[in-house]
Motif scaffolding. Structure first.
Motif, PDB file in Angstrom:
ATOM      1  N   ILE A 196      85.985  78.780 -42.078  1.00 49.39           N
ATOM      2  CA  ILE A 196      85.246  79.901 -42.708  1.00 49.39           C
ATOM      3  C   ILE A 196      85.120  79.496 -44.164  1.00 49.39           C
ATOM      4  CG2 ILE A 196      85.638  82.376 -43.766  1.00 49.39           C
ATOM      5  CD1 ILE A 196      86.828  82.779 -40.742  1.00 49.39           C
ATOM      6  N   SER A 197      86.227  79.044 -44.772  1.00 55.27           N
ATOM      7  CA  SER A 197      86.380  78.464 -46.246  1.00 55.27           C
ATOM      8  C   SER A 197      85.444  77.389 -46.600  1.00 55.27           C
ATOM      9  CB  SER A 197      87.791  78.090 -46.513  1.00 55.27           C
ATOM     10  OG  SER A 197      88.463  79.158 -46.580  1.00 55.27           O
ATOM     11  N   THR A 198      85.138  76.443 -45.698  1.00 57.31           N
ATOM     12  CA  THR A 198      84.388  75.361 -45.868  1.00 57.31           C
ATOM     13  C   THR A 198      82.860  75.417 -45.398  1.00 57.31           C
ATOM     14  OG1 THR A 198      85.269  74.209 -43.893  1.00 57.31           O
ATOM     15  CG2 THR A 198      86.342  73.739 -46.197  1.00 57.31           C
ATOM     16  N   TRP A 199      82.809  75.151 -43.818  1.00 62.00           N
ATOM     17  CA  TRP A 199      81.451  75.015 -43.323  1.00 62.00           C
ATOM     18  C   TRP A 199      80.757  76.443 -43.484  1.00 62.00           C
ATOM     19  CZ3 TRP A 199      78.835  71.170 -41.288  1.00 62.00           C
ATOM     20  CH2 TRP A 199      77.736  71.386 -40.543  1.00 62.00           C
ATOM     21  N   GLN A 200      81.307  77.478 -43.463  1.00 60.40           N
ATOM     22  CA  GLN A 200      80.463  78.710 -43.541  1.00 60.40           C
ATOM     23  C   GLN A 200      79.833  78.896 -45.085  1.00 60.40           C
ATOM     24  OE1 GLN A 200      80.163  78.994 -40.369  1.00 60.40           O
ATOM     25  NE2 GLN A 200      80.506  81.298 -40.259  1.00 60.40           N
ATOM     26  N   LYS A 201      80.218  78.133 -45.972  1.00 61.02           N
ATOM     27  CA  LYS A 201      79.677  78.342 -47.484  1.00 61.02           C
ATOM     28  C   LYS A 201      78.673  77.506 -47.483  1.00 61.02           C
ATOM     29  CE  LYS A 201      83.543  80.649 -48.623  1.00 61.02           C
ATOM     30  NZ  LYS A 201      83.410  81.899 -48.449  1.00 61.02           N
ATOM     31  N   LEU A 202      78.170  76.711 -46.709  1.00 59.78           N
ATOM     32  CA  LEU A 202      77.252  75.422 -46.930  1.00 59.78           C
ATOM     33  C   LEU A 202      75.777  76.188 -46.844  1.00 59.78           C
ATOM     34  CD1 LEU A 202      78.171  72.622 -44.622  1.00 59.78           C
ATOM     35  CD2 LEU A 202      78.405  72.812 -47.252  1.00 59.78           C
ATOM     36  N   ALA A 203      75.419  77.159 -45.757  1.00 62.75           N
ATOM     37  CA  ALA A 203      74.205  77.710 -45.728  1.00 62.75           C
ATOM     38  C   ALA A 203      73.634  78.603 -46.950  1.00 62.75           C
ATOM     39  CB  ALA A 203      74.169  78.622 -44.351  1.00 62.75           C
ATOM     40  N   PRO A 204      74.683  79.695 -47.293  1.00 69.07           N
ATOM     41  CA  PRO A 204      74.178  80.514 -48.593  1.00 69.07           C
ATOM     42  C   PRO A 204      74.407  79.686 -49.817  1.00 69.07           C
ATOM     43  CG  PRO A 204      76.337  81.571 -47.156  1.00 69.07           C
ATOM     44  CD  PRO A 204      76.161  79.970 -46.902  1.00 69.07           C
ATOM     45  N   MET A 205      75.127  78.656 -49.728  1.00 65.65           N
ATOM     46  CA  MET A 205      74.893  77.636 -51.149  1.00 65.65           C
ATOM     47  C   MET A 205      73.609  77.067 -51.079  1.00 65.65           C
ATOM     48  SD  MET A 205      77.365  78.021 -53.245  1.00 65.65           S
ATOM     49  CE  MET A 205      77.217  76.733 -54.548  1.00 65.65           C
ATOM     50  N   ALA A 206      73.171  76.413 -50.035  1.00 67.06           N
ATOM     51  CA  ALA A 206      71.798  75.765 -49.819  1.00 67.06           C
ATOM     52  C   ALA A 206      70.710  76.639 -50.106  1.00 67.06           C
ATOM     53  CB  ALA A 206      71.607  75.215 -48.255  1.00 67.06           C
ATOM     54  N   LEU A 207      70.694  78.086 -49.558  1.00 68.80           N
ATOM     55  CA  LEU A 207      69.925  79.280 -49.979  1.00 68.80           C
ATOM     56  C   LEU A 207      69.792  79.308 -51.494  1.00 68.80           C
ATOM     57  CD1 LEU A 207      70.165  81.655 -47.272  1.00 68.80           C
ATOM     58  CD2 LEU A 207      68.194  80.188 -47.685  1.00 68.80           C
TER      59      LEU A 207
END
Length: 345
Positions: A130-141
Protein backbone atom coordinates in the motif's frame (compact mmCIF):
# COMPACT_ATOMS: atom_id res chain seq x y z
CA UNK A 1 -4.65 -17.61 0.47
CA UNK A 2 -3.72 -20.45 -1.86
CA UNK A 3 -0.78 -19.94 -4.26
CA UNK A 4 -3.17 -19.75 -7.25
CA UNK A 5 -5.31 -17.06 -5.57
CA UNK A 6 -2.20 -15.11 -4.55
CA UNK A 7 -0.89 -15.27 -8.13
CA UNK A 8 -4.19 -14.03 -9.58
CA UNK A 9 -4.49 -11.20 -7.02
CA UNK A 10 -0.87 -10.02 -7.44
CA UNK A 11 -1.11 -10.24 -11.26
CA UNK A 12 -4.31 -8.15 -11.17
CA UNK A 13 -2.60 -5.64 -8.87
CA UNK A 14 0.34 -5.25 -11.26
CA UNK A 15 -1.87 -5.21 -14.38
CA UNK A 16 -4.17 -2.51 -12.96
CA UNK A 17 -1.24 -0.19 -12.25
CA UNK A 18 0.34 -0.83 -15.67
CA UNK A 19 -2.99 -0.17 -17.47
CA UNK A 20 -3.38 3.16 -15.63
CA UNK A 21 0.23 4.23 -16.23
CA UNK A 22 0.11 3.43 -19.96
CA UNK A 23 -3.37 4.76 -20.81
CA UNK A 24 -4.32 8.00 -22.59
CA UNK A 25 -8.09 7.58 -22.21
CA UNK A 26 -9.74 8.41 -18.88
CA UNK A 27 -11.96 5.33 -19.02
CA UNK A 28 -8.94 3.00 -19.32
CA UNK A 29 -7.20 4.83 -16.46
CA UNK A 30 -10.32 4.38 -14.32
CA UNK A 31 -10.54 0.66 -15.19
CA UNK A 32 -6.87 0.22 -14.16
CA UNK A 33 -7.50 1.97 -10.82
CA UNK A 34 -10.57 -0.21 -10.16
CA UNK A 35 -8.62 -3.41 -10.91
CA UNK A 36 -5.93 -2.20 -8.54
CA UNK A 37 -8.41 -1.51 -5.73
CA UNK A 38 -10.32 -4.78 -6.14
CA UNK A 39 -7.06 -6.78 -6.10
CA UNK A 40 -5.71 -5.24 -2.88
CA UNK A 41 -8.95 -5.71 -0.87
CA UNK A 42 -8.58 -9.52 -0.39
CA UNK A 43 -4.88 -8.99 0.35
CA UNK A 44 -5.72 -6.67 3.25
CA UNK A 45 -8.59 -8.79 4.63
CA UNK A 46 -6.96 -12.23 4.29
CA UNK A 47 -6.12 -12.30 8.04
CA UNK A 48 -9.83 -12.81 8.94
CA UNK A 49 -9.36 -10.46 11.86
CA UNK A 50 -11.82 -7.67 12.75
CA UNK A 51 -9.02 -5.09 12.42
CA UNK A 52 -8.11 -6.37 8.94
CA UNK A 53 -11.77 -6.34 7.84
CA UNK A 54 -12.11 -2.78 9.12
CA UNK A 55 -8.97 -1.72 7.24
CA UNK A 56 -10.20 -3.36 4.03
CA UNK A 57 -13.58 -1.62 4.34
CA UNK A 58 -11.99 1.79 4.95
CA UNK A 59 -9.63 1.31 2.01
CA UNK A 60 -12.44 0.19 -0.31
CA UNK A 61 -14.76 3.10 0.57
CA UNK A 62 -12.01 5.71 0.20
CA UNK A 63 -10.67 4.36 -3.09
CA UNK A 64 -14.16 3.82 -4.53
CA UNK A 65 -15.07 7.44 -3.69
CA UNK A 66 -11.83 8.70 -5.29
CA UNK A 67 -12.38 6.58 -8.43
CA UNK A 68 -15.96 7.86 -8.72
CA UNK A 69 -14.65 11.45 -8.49
CA UNK A 70 -12.09 10.73 -11.22
CA UNK A 71 -14.82 9.32 -13.49
CA UNK A 72 -17.11 12.25 -12.67
CA UNK A 73 -14.40 14.86 -13.38
CA UNK A 74 -13.42 13.19 -16.69
CA UNK A 75 -17.12 13.03 -17.69
CA UNK A 76 -17.52 16.76 -16.97
CA UNK A 77 -14.42 17.48 -19.04
CA UNK A 78 -15.60 15.26 -21.91
CA UNK A 79 -19.02 16.98 -21.83
CA UNK A 80 -17.48 20.45 -22.18
CA UNK A 81 -14.50 19.71 -24.48
CA UNK A 82 -15.51 16.56 -26.36
CA UNK A 83 -12.31 14.63 -25.52
CA UNK A 84 -11.41 11.86 -23.04
CA UNK A 85 -7.65 12.45 -23.39
CA UNK A 86 -5.87 12.54 -20.00
CA UNK A 87 -3.62 15.43 -21.07
CA UNK A 88 -6.60 17.61 -22.16
CA UNK A 89 -8.27 18.19 -18.77
CA UNK A 90 -9.02 21.87 -19.44
CA UNK A 91 -12.35 22.38 -17.62
CA UNK A 92 -11.64 24.23 -14.30
CA UNK A 93 -14.31 22.32 -12.31
CA UNK A 94 -13.07 18.99 -13.64
CA UNK A 95 -9.45 19.90 -12.81
CA UNK A 96 -10.31 20.78 -9.21
CA UNK A 97 -12.30 17.55 -8.77
CA UNK A 98 -9.46 15.52 -10.29
CA UNK A 99 -6.90 17.14 -7.97
CA UNK A 100 -9.01 16.23 -4.93
CA UNK A 101 -9.59 12.67 -6.18
CA UNK A 102 -5.88 11.99 -6.80
CA UNK A 103 -5.03 13.48 -3.38
CA UNK A 104 -7.55 11.07 -1.82
CA UNK A 105 -6.00 8.16 -3.73
CA UNK A 106 -2.52 9.07 -2.47
CA UNK A 107 -3.52 9.97 1.08
CA UNK A 108 -2.57 13.66 1.03
CA UNK A 109 -3.79 16.06 3.70
CA UNK A 110 -6.72 16.70 4.27
CA UNK A 111 -7.79 13.31 2.78
CA UNK A 112 -5.16 11.35 4.69
CA UNK A 113 -7.18 9.85 7.57
CA UNK A 114 -7.58 6.41 5.97
CA UNK A 115 -3.85 5.70 5.41
CA UNK A 116 -2.56 5.18 9.01
CA UNK A 117 -5.64 3.14 9.95
CA UNK A 118 -5.44 0.90 6.89
CA UNK A 119 -1.71 0.27 7.36
CA UNK A 120 -2.22 -0.54 11.04
CA UNK A 121 -4.91 -3.10 10.19
CA UNK A 122 -2.80 -4.80 7.50
CA UNK A 123 0.15 -7.16 7.71
CA UNK A 124 3.63 -5.69 7.27
CA UNK A 125 3.94 -6.95 3.67
CA UNK A 126 0.50 -5.63 2.72
CA UNK A 127 1.37 -2.29 4.35
CA UNK A 128 4.52 -2.24 2.20
CA UNK A 129 2.45 -2.77 -0.98
CA UNK A 130 0.00 0.00 0.00
CA UNK A 131 2.87 2.40 0.82
CA UNK A 132 4.83 1.76 -2.39
CA UNK A 133 3.13 0.04 -5.35
CA UNK A 134 -0.28 1.63 -4.73
CA UNK A 135 1.23 5.12 -5.07
CA UNK A 136 2.48 4.53 -8.63
CA UNK A 137 -0.82 4.80 -10.56
CA UNK A 138 -2.06 8.07 -8.93
CA UNK A 139 1.42 9.63 -9.24
CA UNK A 140 1.49 8.66 -12.95
CA UNK A 141 -1.88 10.38 -13.45
CA UNK A 142 -0.61 13.49 -11.64
CA UNK A 143 2.50 13.61 -13.86
CA UNK A 144 0.37 13.15 -17.02
CA UNK A 145 -2.21 15.81 -16.14
CA UNK A 146 -0.01 18.21 -14.13
CA UNK A 147 -0.32 21.07 -16.66
CA UNK A 148 -4.07 21.23 -16.07
CA UNK A 149 -4.26 20.60 -12.31
CA UNK A 150 -4.77 23.42 -9.82
CA UNK A 151 -1.29 24.59 -8.77
CA UNK A 152 -2.55 26.43 -5.68
CA UNK A 153 -4.38 23.37 -4.34
CA UNK A 154 -1.39 21.11 -5.01
CA UNK A 155 1.09 23.43 -3.30
CA UNK A 156 -1.24 23.85 -0.29
CA UNK A 157 -1.78 20.10 0.01
CA UNK A 158 1.94 19.43 -0.39
CA UNK A 159 2.94 21.87 2.38
CA UNK A 160 0.18 20.64 4.73
CA UNK A 161 1.11 16.99 4.08
CA UNK A 162 4.79 17.64 4.80
CA UNK A 163 3.95 19.42 8.05
CA UNK A 164 1.20 17.09 9.31
CA UNK A 165 3.18 13.97 8.33
CA UNK A 166 5.90 15.08 10.75
CA UNK A 167 3.60 16.48 13.42
CA UNK A 168 1.22 13.51 13.70
CA UNK A 169 4.03 10.95 13.59
CA UNK A 170 5.51 12.27 16.85
CA UNK A 171 2.75 10.68 18.91
CA UNK A 172 2.95 7.15 17.44
CA UNK A 173 4.36 3.97 18.96
CA UNK A 174 3.33 1.55 16.17
CA UNK A 175 5.96 1.24 13.43
CA UNK A 176 3.32 0.86 10.69
CA UNK A 177 1.64 4.13 11.70
CA UNK A 178 5.03 5.84 11.83
CA UNK A 179 5.70 4.62 8.28
CA UNK A 180 2.22 5.84 7.25
CA UNK A 181 2.91 9.37 8.46
CA UNK A 182 6.38 9.17 6.91
CA UNK A 183 4.67 8.30 3.61
CA UNK A 184 2.32 11.30 3.93
CA UNK A 185 5.27 13.63 4.58
CA UNK A 186 7.29 12.30 1.61
CA UNK A 187 4.29 12.53 -0.72
CA UNK A 188 3.88 16.14 0.40
CA UNK A 189 7.41 16.89 -0.82
CA UNK A 190 6.73 15.17 -4.16
CA UNK A 191 3.45 17.00 -4.77
CA UNK A 192 5.06 20.35 -3.94
CA UNK A 193 7.64 19.97 -6.71
CA UNK A 194 5.30 18.22 -9.18
CA UNK A 195 3.87 21.62 -10.13
CA UNK A 196 7.32 22.75 -11.36
CA UNK A 197 9.53 19.82 -12.42
CA UNK A 198 8.13 16.32 -12.88
CA UNK A 199 11.60 14.76 -13.36
CA UNK A 200 12.54 15.69 -9.76
CA UNK A 201 9.13 14.30 -8.66
CA UNK A 202 9.93 10.97 -10.32
CA UNK A 203 13.43 10.92 -8.76
CA UNK A 204 11.93 11.65 -5.31
CA UNK A 205 9.31 8.91 -5.85
CA UNK A 206 11.96 6.34 -6.79
CA UNK A 207 14.08 7.24 -3.77
CA UNK A 208 10.97 7.05 -1.55
CA UNK A 209 10.20 3.56 -2.94
CA UNK A 210 13.75 2.32 -2.21
CA UNK A 211 13.81 3.78 1.32
CA UNK A 212 10.33 2.57 2.29
CA UNK A 213 10.93 -0.94 0.90
CA UNK A 214 14.23 -1.20 2.81
CA UNK A 215 12.62 0.02 6.04
CA UNK A 216 9.63 -2.31 5.84
CA UNK A 217 11.80 -5.33 5.08
CA UNK A 218 14.08 -4.46 8.00
CA UNK A 219 11.00 -4.30 10.28
CA UNK A 220 9.68 -7.59 8.84
CA UNK A 221 13.04 -9.31 9.36
CA UNK A 222 13.29 -8.14 12.99
CA UNK A 223 9.54 -8.71 13.67
CA UNK A 224 9.25 -5.15 15.01
CA UNK A 225 5.65 -3.96 15.14
CA UNK A 226 6.08 -1.36 17.89
CA UNK A 227 8.90 0.88 19.12
CA UNK A 228 9.23 -1.40 22.16
CA UNK A 229 9.99 -4.34 19.83
CA UNK A 230 12.92 -2.48 18.30
CA UNK A 231 14.69 -2.30 21.68
CA UNK A 232 15.37 -6.05 21.57
CA UNK A 233 16.19 -6.23 17.86
CA UNK A 234 19.94 -5.69 18.27
CA UNK A 235 20.54 -9.27 19.41
CA UNK A 236 18.67 -10.67 16.39
CA UNK A 237 21.06 -9.17 13.84
CA UNK A 238 23.44 -6.33 14.77
CA UNK A 239 24.39 -5.80 11.10
CA UNK A 240 20.76 -5.42 10.03
CA UNK A 241 20.13 -2.97 12.85
CA UNK A 242 23.08 -0.80 11.81
CA UNK A 243 21.65 -0.81 8.27
CA UNK A 244 18.22 0.07 9.72
CA UNK A 245 19.79 3.06 11.47
CA UNK A 246 21.22 4.27 8.15
CA UNK A 247 17.86 3.73 6.40
CA UNK A 248 16.10 5.80 9.09
CA UNK A 249 18.64 8.63 8.79
CA UNK A 250 18.23 8.48 5.00
CA UNK A 251 14.43 8.74 5.40
CA UNK A 252 15.07 11.83 7.52
CA UNK A 253 17.06 13.34 4.65
CA UNK A 254 20.48 13.66 6.28
CA UNK A 255 23.59 14.00 4.09
CA UNK A 256 25.59 12.12 2.83
CA UNK A 257 22.82 9.48 2.56
CA UNK A 258 20.60 9.08 -0.50
CA UNK A 259 17.49 10.56 1.16
CA UNK A 260 19.20 13.97 1.16
CA UNK A 261 19.16 14.09 -2.67
CA UNK A 262 15.40 14.61 -3.37
CA UNK A 263 15.03 17.11 -0.49
CA UNK A 264 18.06 19.05 -1.70
CA UNK A 265 16.82 19.21 -5.31
CA UNK A 266 13.26 20.11 -4.27
CA UNK A 267 14.39 22.94 -1.96
CA UNK A 268 16.78 24.27 -4.60
CA UNK A 269 14.01 24.36 -7.22
CA UNK A 270 11.49 25.99 -4.85
CA UNK A 271 14.01 28.71 -4.04
CA UNK A 272 14.68 29.20 -7.78
CA UNK A 273 10.92 29.64 -8.30
CA UNK A 274 10.86 32.33 -5.54
CA UNK A 275 8.73 30.12 -3.24
CA UNK A 276 10.79 30.91 -0.14
CA UNK A 277 7.96 30.63 2.45
CA UNK A 278 7.00 27.21 1.04
CA UNK A 279 10.62 26.01 1.07
CA UNK A 280 11.09 27.23 4.65
CA UNK A 281 7.87 25.59 5.86
CA UNK A 282 8.59 22.14 4.43
CA UNK A 283 12.26 22.30 5.47
CA UNK A 284 11.20 23.02 9.07
CA UNK A 285 8.59 20.23 8.90
CA UNK A 286 11.42 17.79 8.17
CA UNK A 287 12.75 18.44 11.69
CA UNK A 288 9.54 16.95 13.09
CA UNK A 289 9.91 13.83 10.94
CA UNK A 290 13.58 13.62 11.87
CA UNK A 291 12.65 13.52 15.56
CA UNK A 292 10.69 10.27 15.31
CA UNK A 293 13.25 8.76 12.93
CA UNK A 294 15.96 9.53 15.48
CA UNK A 295 13.79 8.08 18.26
CA UNK A 296 13.55 4.81 16.29
CA UNK A 297 17.31 4.98 15.59
CA UNK A 298 17.99 5.39 19.31
CA UNK A 299 15.83 2.44 20.38
CA UNK A 300 17.14 0.23 17.56
CA UNK A 301 20.90 0.70 17.82
CA UNK A 302 21.72 2.67 20.96
CA UNK A 303 19.54 0.91 23.54
CA UNK A 304 20.82 -2.24 25.23
CA UNK A 305 17.85 -3.94 26.87
CA UNK A 306 18.38 -5.10 30.47
CA UNK A 307 18.06 -8.79 31.29
CA UNK A 308 14.82 -8.20 33.21
CA UNK A 309 12.97 -6.73 30.23
CA UNK A 310 9.29 -7.79 30.03
CA UNK A 311 9.58 -8.02 26.23
CA UNK A 312 10.07 -11.41 24.59
CA UNK A 313 13.74 -12.06 23.85
CA UNK A 314 13.94 -12.60 20.14
CA UNK A 315 17.29 -14.38 20.27
CA UNK A 316 15.56 -17.38 21.88
CA UNK A 317 13.77 -18.03 18.60
CA UNK A 318 15.09 -18.82 15.15
CA UNK A 319 15.56 -15.46 13.44
CA UNK A 320 14.19 -14.71 9.99
CA UNK A 321 16.73 -14.65 7.18
CA UNK A 322 16.80 -11.10 5.75
CA UNK A 323 15.27 -10.82 2.30
CA UNK A 324 17.63 -10.80 -0.75
CA UNK A 325 15.75 -7.64 -1.75
CA UNK A 326 17.49 -5.83 1.13
CA UNK A 327 20.90 -6.38 -0.49
CA UNK A 328 19.66 -4.35 -3.48
CA UNK A 329 17.62 -1.64 -1.79
CA UNK A 330 19.95 -0.82 1.15
CA UNK A 331 22.88 0.35 -1.07
CA UNK A 332 20.44 2.46 -3.13
CA UNK A 333 18.94 3.86 0.09
CA UNK A 334 22.30 4.84 1.59
CA UNK A 335 24.83 5.44 -1.20
CA UNK A 336 23.02 6.90 -4.23
CA UNK A 337 23.91 10.57 -3.54
CA UNK A 338 26.77 10.62 -6.14
CA UNK A 339 24.15 9.92 -8.84
CA UNK A 340 22.63 13.38 -8.31
CA UNK A 341 24.31 14.99 -11.40
CA UNK A 342 22.69 12.36 -13.64
CA UNK A 343 19.24 13.36 -12.37
CA UNK A 344 19.80 17.11 -12.59
CA UNK A 345 20.95 16.81 -16.20
Amino acid sequence: MSPLTTTIVMSSLATGTIITMSSHHWMMAWIGLEMNTLAIIPTISKQHHPRATEAATKYFLTQAAASAMILFSSSINAWSTGTWDITQMTNPTASTLLTSALAMKLGLVPMHFWLPEVLQGSTMKTALIISTWQKLAPMALICLSINNLSTTILLTMGALSAMLGGWAGLNQTQTRKIMAYSSIAHLGWMITIATTLTNITIAALLMYLFMTTSMFYALISSKSKTIKDTTTSWATSPTLMIMTMLILLSLGGLPPLSGFMPKWLILEELITQKLLPMATAIALSTLLSLFFYLRLTYTTTLTASPNTTPAKHKWRFKPLTPSPLLSTTIPLTTMALPLTPLITN
